[in-house]
Every structure is written in structure tokens, then in C-alpha cells.
Design a protein around this motif. Structure first.
Motif, PDB file in Angstrom:
ATOM      1  N   LYS A   1       0.836  -1.193   0.000  1.00 56.06           N
ATOM      2  CA  LYS A   1       0.000   0.000   0.000  1.00 56.06           C
ATOM      3  C   LYS A   1       0.879   1.254   0.000  1.00 56.06           C
ATOM      4  O   LYS A   1       1.826   1.358   0.779  1.00 56.06           O
ATOM      5  N   ALA A   2       0.546   2.177  -0.880  1.00 52.85           N
ATOM      6  CA  ALA A   2       1.266   3.450  -0.941  1.00 52.85           C
ATOM      7  C   ALA A   2       0.610   4.424   0.034  1.00 52.85           C
ATOM      8  O   ALA A   2      -0.548   4.795  -0.127  1.00 52.85           O
ATOM      9  N   ILE A   3       1.347   4.811   1.064  1.00 52.89           N
ATOM     10  CA  ILE A   3       0.783   5.635   2.140  1.00 52.89           C
ATOM     11  C   ILE A   3       1.603   6.904   2.308  1.00 52.89           C
ATOM     12  O   ILE A   3       2.836   6.881   2.299  1.00 52.89           O
ATOM     13  N   GLU A   4       0.903   8.018   2.465  1.00 47.76           N
ATOM     14  CA  GLU A   4       1.570   9.297   2.687  1.00 47.76           C
ATOM     15  C   GLU A   4       1.707   9.544   4.188  1.00 47.76           C
ATOM     16  O   GLU A   4       0.924   9.026   4.992  1.00 47.76           O
TER      17      GLU A   4
ATOM     18  N   THR B   1      -1.231   8.347  10.105  1.00 45.48           N
ATOM     19  CA  THR B   1      -0.402   7.234   9.630  1.00 45.48           C
ATOM     20  C   THR B   1       0.947   7.172  10.337  1.00 45.48           C
ATOM     21  O   THR B   1       1.552   6.100  10.448  1.00 45.48           O
ATOM     22  N   ILE B   2       1.418   8.314  10.837  1.00 49.80           N
ATOM     23  CA  ILE B   2       2.668   8.326  11.597  1.00 49.80           C
ATOM     24  C   ILE B   2       2.429   7.763  12.995  1.00 49.80           C
ATOM     25  O   ILE B   2       3.203   6.948  13.490  1.00 49.80           O
ATOM     26  N   GLN B   3       1.332   8.166  13.629  1.00 45.16           N
ATOM     27  CA  GLN B   3       1.059   7.677  14.980  1.00 45.16           C
ATOM     28  C   GLN B   3       0.806   6.176  15.006  1.00 45.16           C
ATOM     29  O   GLN B   3       1.299   5.464  15.885  1.00 45.16           O
TER      30      GLN B   3
ATOM     31  N   ARG C   1       8.880   6.750  12.954  1.00 45.85           N
ATOM     32  CA  ARG C   1       9.904   6.481  13.977  1.00 45.85           C
ATOM     33  C   ARG C   1       9.589   7.269  15.248  1.00 45.85           C
ATOM     34  O   ARG C   1       8.988   8.343  15.199  1.00 45.85           O
ATOM     35  N   PRO C   2      10.018   6.764  16.403  1.00 44.73           N
ATOM     36  CA  PRO C   2       9.860   7.518  17.650  1.00 44.73           C
ATOM     37  C   PRO C   2      10.980   8.529  17.835  1.00 44.73           C
ATOM     38  O   PRO C   2      12.076   8.373  17.276  1.00 44.73           O
ATOM     39  N   LEU C   3      10.711   9.568  18.611  1.00 42.62           N
ATOM     40  CA  LEU C   3      11.713  10.559  18.989  1.00 42.62           C
ATOM     41  C   LEU C   3      11.930  10.463  20.501  1.00 42.62           C
ATOM     42  O   LEU C   3      10.989  10.246  21.258  1.00 42.62           O
TER      43      LEU C   3
END
Length: 311
Positions: free
Chosen positions: A236-239, A244-246, A254-256
Motif C-alpha cells: 500500500k502506498a501511504i503518505e 499514519t505516523i502515529q 519512527r519515535p523521537l
């Protein structure tokens, strides 16, 4: 009143010396906590830096008698100072490396990591690029290994125009993350720069340009750039978006982190107060800085961890 001092020039341009106060490593609830004094020093990731700046602005208003300094030498540079004992905390956009951990172990330095936000390394091309809409991890590897010299080498449907690839340099955790997640720890062949703003401008100024950086740098420059969807293992192509980041459905999420020296955290009451403030903020400052908050439970769990460390 804010206290400003230039500590380093990277993406942020200057770090902040800001006041705060607290009583006790766990932040306490004493009515005298606003009278507390102390100093806390940090350094590290220019990706995490904007979050710490926003946190410090809030912290200064509530705690005007503790000075918190935070410079931006990059994740690697920050860990060097952390290992040398020059800082209390180190901001990082990647986990600590085994060799960095060994240096701390050799000095009998105990440390802890706290996740403060989520980021998505964003791939961007020039605004006028009308053919690249999505790429696979393999496509990125071809581009940044130098295997693909032209866009046609990436996809036969693309024009035979020479690719201009840009990347953060090795001082950045973003570079390390990309090297591991995309390049299988292989070399990155691109024009490298320590300043993420220069990378943004380079992509903006080159019609065949491509670059990568933290999500907030794209958000701040989305009128100048075009983001690229990334195909994950599921095809799947996801932006990159906050959602989508969470949930990590975006392939380059990635986590910071903020890494803390455990002894300094326990001994320096001002430091404990600051870290408690960071976690009780529950990602609001991260959101304001253009990143993504973690689920609330993650902050609650880490507050318990902090309380155990500062007993």
C-alpha cells in the motif's frame, strides 16, 4: 521573561536558555516549588529540537527560576556530549547505538530513554515534478545507492533526467535511520548537509531533486515541495500524516527520544521537574512543533517510570 542564548547553529538556528522551577525529582506539588532554582543542560537532535523549544517556552512561564539549555549538535553530537558528562539529557531521533551504550557502560553511567513523540521521515521532490507520486523502499535504495542515475532508471515510465539526491549528513539521527531502514546500513550517495533547511532549499531549487527529513520540515515547506507516498511491505502506498505516523502504517515512521542520565535525574531536582513537565505535556508541544503525539497511555506509563527513577 524569556532568557535567550545562542548555543549552536543548526536547523533551529539557536537554542534557548529558559527558566523553570520545581521541587523534587518527581516535580512535587509543594506550594514552594516556584521558589526552586537549578540548571539543566541538554543537546542533540535537530529534529527533536523544535519540540524542546516549545516545551521550554511553556516551562519558562510556569518555572522561571530553573534554567534549561538545549543545543542542537545532532543526535550523534549530542550523544558525544552526553557520554562525556557535559549534559543531563540528550535528544535523539534514533535509538542509542551499541557503541555509544558501551562507552556509557564503561563509565558506569546508567541512563534511561523516554519517547516524547512520533515522526515520519518524509520523502519530498520538487514541486514541479509531475511524474513521481509514489516510491517503494527499493526505489529509494536505488536512488540513494547511486544505482539509479536517472529517473528512468527508477521507473521506465519516468523521464531520462538525472536525479539530484540530497541527504542529511552523518551527524543526524535521520541519516542513521534512513541508512538502516532503507539502505540496509549501506552508504548513502547524495549531496549531504548538516542543515536540514539547506536540504529543503536544494530540493526546491532542483527540478530533478529529491530529499528526506523529519515530518515537520515538510509541513513547514509544503508550499515549496511535493511529498511522495511510500509503499510498505503490504504494497500500500501511504503518505505521512499525523494518523499514519502515529499508528506506524506509514513505512518510515519512527519515535523521537530524550535520553536521561539516571544519577543526574535523581540528584538534580530541577531536572526531574523538567522531565515530569515534558511527559505531562502529553505531546501537545510535539503537535505544535509539527510532529505527532504518542497515545496518552504511553506518556502515563513513562510518568510511572520517571517516578521510580526519581524516588
Amino acid at each position: 521573561m524569556k532568557k535567550w542564548q545562542v548555543l549552536g547553529t543548526t536547523v533551529i538556528g539557536a537554542s534557548l536558555l529558559l527558566g523553570a522551577c520545581g521541587n523534587g525529582g518527581n516535580g512535587g506539588g509543594d506550594s514552594k516549588e516556584s521558589d526552586a532554582k537549578g540548571e539543566v543542560k541538554g543537546d542533540g537532535s535537530s529534529t527533536v529540537g523544535p519540540i524542546v523549544e516549545v516545551l521550554n517556552e511553556k516551562f519558562n512561564k510556569k518555572y522561571p527560576n530553573i534554567t534549561v539549555s538545549s543545543a542542537t549538535s545532532g543526535t550523534g553530537g549530542g550523544f558525544e556530549k552526553f557520554i562525556a558528562g557535559e549534559t543531563d539529557f540528550s535528544n535523539a531521533s534514533r535509538p542509542i547505538k551499541p557503541e555509544e551504550k558501551k562507552k556509557l557502560d564503561d563509565k558506569n553511567v546508567k541512563f534511561s530513554d523516554f519517547k516524547i513523540a512520533q515522526d515520519g521521515v518524509t520523502i519530498a521532490v520538487n514541486k514541479d515534478n509531475d511524474f513521481v507520486k509514489e516510491l517503494t523502499i527499493d526505489d529509494l535504495k536505488k536512488i540513494y545507492s547511486g544505482q539509479a542515475k536517472t529517473w528512468k532508471d527508477v521507473n521506465p515510465k519516468y523521464p531520462a533526467k538525472e536525479i539530484k539526491a540530497f541527504s542529511p549528513d552523518q551527524s543526524h539521527g535521520t541519516y542513521d535511520f534512513f541508512s538502516e531502514e532503507v539502505m540496509d546500513k549501506g552508504d548513502i550517495k547524495a549531496e549531504k548537509n548538516a542543515d536540514t533547511n539547506v536540504i529543503v532549499q536544494s530540493v526546491k531549487n532542483n527540478k530533478e531533486g529529491i530529499g528526506y527529513f523529519g515530518y515537520n520540515f515538510y509541513e513547514q515547506n509544503k508550499d515549496k515541495l511535493k511529498e511522495v507516498k511510500i509503499k510498505g511491505k503490504d504494497g500500500k502506498a501511504i503518505e505521512p500524516t499525523k494518523k499514519t505516523i502515529q499508528d506506524s502504517s506509514y513505512a518510515l515512521s519512527r519515535p523521537l527520544y530524550i535520553y536521561t542520565n539516571d544519577k543526574k535525574l535523581k540528584d538534580n531536582k530541577a531536572f526531574g521537574t523538567f522531565m515530569k513537565f515534558v511527559l505531562e505535556d502529553k505531546g501537545k508541544s510535539a503537535e505544535k512543533a509539527g510532529y505527532v503525539a504518542l497515545p496518552k497511555k504511553d506518556y502515563d506509563d513513562q510518568l510511572k517510570k520517571l517516578k521510580d527513577l526519581t524516588k
